[in-house]
Design a protein around this motif. Structure first.
Motif, mmCIF file in Angstrom:
data_model
loop_
_atom_site.group_PDB
_atom_site.id
_atom_site.type_symbol
_atom_site.label_atom_id
_atom_site.label_comp_id
_atom_site.label_asym_id
_atom_site.label_seq_id
_atom_site.Cartn_x
_atom_site.Cartn_y
_atom_site.Cartn_z
ATOM 1 N N PHE A 92 0.828 -1.208 0.000
ATOM 2 C CA PHE A 92 0.000 0.000 0.000
ATOM 3 C C PHE A 92 0.863 1.259 0.000
ATOM 4 C CE2 PHE A 92 -4.536 -1.092 1.668
ATOM 5 C CZ PHE A 92 -4.700 -1.970 0.607
ATOM 6 N N SER A 93 0.346 2.303 -0.650
ATOM 7 C CA SER A 93 1.055 3.589 -0.680
ATOM 8 C C SER A 93 0.868 4.312 0.653
ATOM 9 C CB SER A 93 0.491 4.455 -1.805
ATOM 10 O OG SER A 93 -0.864 4.773 -1.518
ATOM 11 N N SER A 94 1.744 5.284 0.900
ATOM 12 C CA SER A 94 1.618 6.107 2.113
ATOM 13 C C SER A 94 0.297 6.856 2.129
ATOM 14 C CB SER A 94 2.766 7.119 2.180
ATOM 15 O OG SER A 94 3.994 6.448 2.256
ATOM 16 N N ILE A 130 -7.509 -3.850 15.544
ATOM 17 C CA ILE A 130 -6.138 -4.344 15.361
ATOM 18 C C ILE A 130 -5.829 -4.143 13.883
ATOM 19 C CG2 ILE A 130 -4.625 -6.374 15.292
ATOM 20 C CD1 ILE A 130 -6.104 -7.547 17.630
ATOM 21 N N TRP A 131 -4.769 -3.424 13.596
ATOM 22 C CA TRP A 131 -4.417 -3.103 12.209
ATOM 23 C C TRP A 131 -3.028 -3.669 11.910
ATOM 24 C CZ3 TRP A 131 -3.235 2.541 10.242
ATOM 25 C CH2 TRP A 131 -3.036 2.520 8.860
ATOM 26 N N VAL A 132 -2.979 -4.538 10.894
ATOM 27 C CA VAL A 132 -1.694 -5.110 10.477
ATOM 28 C C VAL A 132 -1.147 -4.265 9.335
ATOM 29 C CG1 VAL A 132 -0.502 -7.163 9.617
ATOM 30 C CG2 VAL A 132 -2.493 -7.414 11.115
ATOM 31 N N VAL A 133 -0.015 -3.612 9.572
ATOM 32 C CA VAL A 133 0.638 -2.793 8.549
ATOM 33 C C VAL A 133 1.902 -3.527 8.122
ATOM 34 C CG1 VAL A 133 1.629 -0.542 7.999
ATOM 35 C CG2 VAL A 133 -0.233 -0.703 9.661
ATOM 36 N N ARG A 134 1.932 -3.943 6.871
ATOM 37 C CA ARG A 134 3.099 -4.689 6.385
ATOM 38 C C ARG A 134 4.318 -3.778 6.295
ATOM 39 N NH1 ARG A 134 1.608 -9.239 7.612
ATOM 40 N NH2 ARG A 134 -0.112 -10.203 6.535
ATOM 41 N N GLN A 135 5.486 -4.360 6.554
ATOM 42 C CA GLN A 135 6.729 -3.600 6.465
ATOM 43 C C GLN A 135 7.123 -3.325 5.014
ATOM 44 O OE1 GLN A 135 6.730 -2.471 9.422
ATOM 45 N NE2 GLN A 135 8.836 -2.876 9.967
ATOM 46 N N ASN A 136 6.499 -4.028 4.062
ATOM 47 C CA ASN A 136 6.888 -3.835 2.663
ATOM 48 C C ASN A 136 6.022 -2.788 1.960
ATOM 49 O OD1 ASN A 136 4.533 -5.262 2.547
ATOM 50 N ND2 ASN A 136 5.197 -6.712 0.999
ATOM 51 N N GLY A 156 -6.638 0.946 19.885
ATOM 52 C CA GLY A 156 -6.107 0.313 18.681
ATOM 53 C C GLY A 156 -4.763 -0.345 18.933
ATOM 54 N N LEU A 157 -4.545 -1.469 18.256
ATOM 55 C CA LEU A 157 -3.263 -2.182 18.334
ATOM 56 C C LEU A 157 -2.712 -2.267 16.921
ATOM 57 C CD1 LEU A 157 -1.328 -3.918 20.161
ATOM 58 C CD2 LEU A 157 -2.699 -5.900 19.480
ATOM 59 N N ILE A 158 -1.515 -1.732 16.700
ATOM 60 C CA ILE A 158 -0.906 -1.775 15.370
ATOM 61 C C ILE A 158 0.189 -2.834 15.363
ATOM 62 C CG2 ILE A 158 0.396 -0.460 13.640
ATOM 63 C CD1 ILE A 158 -0.997 2.066 14.794
ATOM 64 N N ILE A 159 0.083 -3.777 14.415
ATOM 65 C CA ILE A 159 1.093 -4.838 14.275
ATOM 66 C C ILE A 159 1.842 -4.579 12.982
ATOM 67 C CG2 ILE A 159 1.490 -7.315 14.010
ATOM 68 C CD1 ILE A 159 -1.089 -7.832 15.554
ATOM 69 N N LYS A 160 3.156 -4.401 13.082
ATOM 70 C CA LYS A 160 3.956 -4.147 11.876
ATOM 71 C C LYS A 160 4.619 -5.446 11.455
ATOM 72 C CE LYS A 160 4.410 0.571 13.348
ATOM 73 N NZ LYS A 160 5.075 1.462 14.270
ATOM 74 N N GLY A 161 4.123 -6.044 10.377
ATOM 75 C CA GLY A 161 4.687 -7.324 9.919
ATOM 76 C C GLY A 161 3.631 -8.411 9.885
#
Length: 485
Positions: free
Chosen positions: A295-297, A315-321, A343-348
């Motif tokens: 996804f774009s910024s 809970i939001w999963v934001v991929r590192q890629n 909110g809980l943000i998971i990176k990866g």
């Protein structure tokens, strides 16, 4: 007489992509629990993603093992370590990766000549698998990682070509011959369907289709109650054998299995559970777009702003890629402080099955990948649909129009793993999330989703539709083995 001489031995060859490998490994484990000897063939790097789980199954008595062969990165012109489709970042890399899969024919054939399996279950991308199986005189079952509605829809597109009879990209057409009235537009199909000119992918796609059509049959991660009309259509109209044996994610019974499915989580499963345990039932919305999305910024900013305005727990999963990894470029000022506790943000990577199965989770914003769709259905949660590519726009139709457990966010164009050229705005995201989580319609969707979740669990229990389908497949394979002996 040696019992093992009578034992059915099945080879599994999963395509090296998370959406294919994870369900096919679960399927292999189901086979082994029915007394089948199972061999999974993959590369050393991909084997590490599920070797712990396989070892655990072996300790419980399953006759299951992994055989590895090197991935031909160098020969394919790919960087060292690029052994999974999720590691490709450009369409050129993806093309090289798909071509590299043809280089597996020799090592896999050699393994099979040594082991003499009775059947080969192979991902669609290994078109040569049907030829190797024929050479060895054994059946090849095709697995393409999706459900029966998309498979039937693609068959109808090939046969009737309705997409070539409309004037524009956005004009809707009905796909003729399907059990339901399904409208589609060219903008929601991959370029291969829209533009019939030859592309580098054309001969490869034709090869996939030839291999699928000449396979012994198809095996799908689905269950009868989810898409009964399409099970029937595939058998009677498409005219091919099919066995539905899912949802295979339900073979993961304990939290450790659920959390380790695919790879290790970026946030420990205990932290996820501790956070979810503080929330009311059905109060949390889970946002995740699969293992391949980029996804774009700009799009991440729209999502963050909508979540902040929604007042929903999430809970939001934001991929590192992401295409822009600099957090400050997309995260609204003070966002993490404002949503702290809510909110809980998971990176990866996230333990998705574990999160969806938790009683606090009440909704799922998904890219409509088939595995995510089935995991949401199995957990009994309704979904906001945000399709990106592959067959995901057909999966959206199943959720929104047929099962009526989905709210579309409004995506209008197919986009090859990424968000569309114009980001989905915060208003549309907020509207869809609110509709999913608040009010009478949300409650009705919750009820339908909960009933489907029960059907999914019953399907894989002894005597359920998927269990019966698997038992009948194994019976057919055993009969074939004994008649060829």
């Amino acid at each position: 007489m040696d019992k093992r001489a009578d034992q059915l031995h099945v080879y599994f060859l999963p395509m090296m992509a998370p959406g294919h490998m994870i369900p096919l490994v679960d399927m292999a484990r189901q086979f082994s629990r029915h007394g089948v000897k199972v061999t999974i063939v993959t590369t050393p790097l991909n084997a590490t993603k599920f070797s712990k789980t396989i070892q655990k199954d072996r300790e419980f008595g399953s006759d299951i093992c992994i055989r590895t062969t090197e991935f031909p990165c160098k020969e394919a012109g790919l960087p060292e370590g690029c052994e999974n489709l999720a590691s490709t970042t450009t369409s050129e890399m993806t093309m090289k990766f798909i071509k590299a899969l043809y280089l597996f024919e020799q090592p896999v054939e050699k393994f099979m000549e040594e082991d003499h399996p009775d059947c080969l279950v192979a991902g669609t991308f290994f078109a040569w698998a049907v030829d190797v199986a024929a050479k060895l005189g054994i059946p090849r079952l095709a697995f393409n990682g999706t459900g029966l509605l998309p498979m039937c829809a693609y068959n109808c597109l090939m046969e009737h070509k309705p997409h070539l009879k409309v004037e524009s990209e956005t004009e809707e057409f009905v796909i003729p011959g399907l059990p339901d009235t399904i409208k589609m537009s060219r903008s929601k199909l991959s370029q291969h369907w829209v533009d019939e000119k030859e592309t580098p992918m054309t001969p490869i796609i034709k090869d996939f289709m030839r291999a699928e059509a000449t396979s012994y049959g198809a095996i799908v991660n689905s269950f009868y109650e989810l898409e009964p009309n399409y099970v029937q259509h595939f058998r009677e109209v498409v005219g091919r054998k099919v066995w539905h044996v899912g949802p295979v994610s339900l073979c993961n019974k304990d939290n450790e299995d659920k959390s380790q499915r695919g790879q290790d989580s970026s946030l420990s499963e205990q932290k996820c559970l501790d956070w979810l345990n503080t929330k009311e039932p059905k109060s949390v919305i889970y946002i995740c777009f699969g293992s391949m999305s980029i996804f774009s910024s700009d799009q991440l900013l729209e999502i963050a702003t909508a979540l902040e305005a929604s007042d929903q727990q999430f809970i939001w999963v934001v991929r590192q890629n992401t295409t822009n990894e600099e957090q400050e470029k997309w995260m609204p000022e003070g966002f993490e402080e404002k949503v702290n506790g809510r909110g809980l943000i998971i990176k990866g990577w996230a333990p998705q099955v574990l999160i969806l199965d938790h009683e606090a989770t009440g909704g799922f914003v998904t890219h409509c990948g088939w595995n995510s769709l089935l995991e949401g259905v199995s957990a009994g949660v309704p979904m906001v649909t945000w399709p990106l590519s592959a067959e995901q726009f057909f999966n959206e139709k199943l959720l929104v129009e047929i099962l009526k457990i989905g709210v579309p966010v409004g995506v209008q164009a197919w986009s090859q793993r990424t968000d569309s050229r114009v980001p989905i705005n915060r208003e549309n995201i907020l509207r869809a999330v609110t509709k999913l989580m608040v009010g009478q319609e949300a409650e009705e969707m919750q009820g339908r989703a909960a009933a489907l979740g029960k059907s999914a669990k019953m399907a894989v229990e002894k005597g359920g539709s998927s269990d019966n389908s698997l038992v009948s497949l194994l019976e057919e394979l055993r009969n074939g083995k004994s008649s060829s002996n």
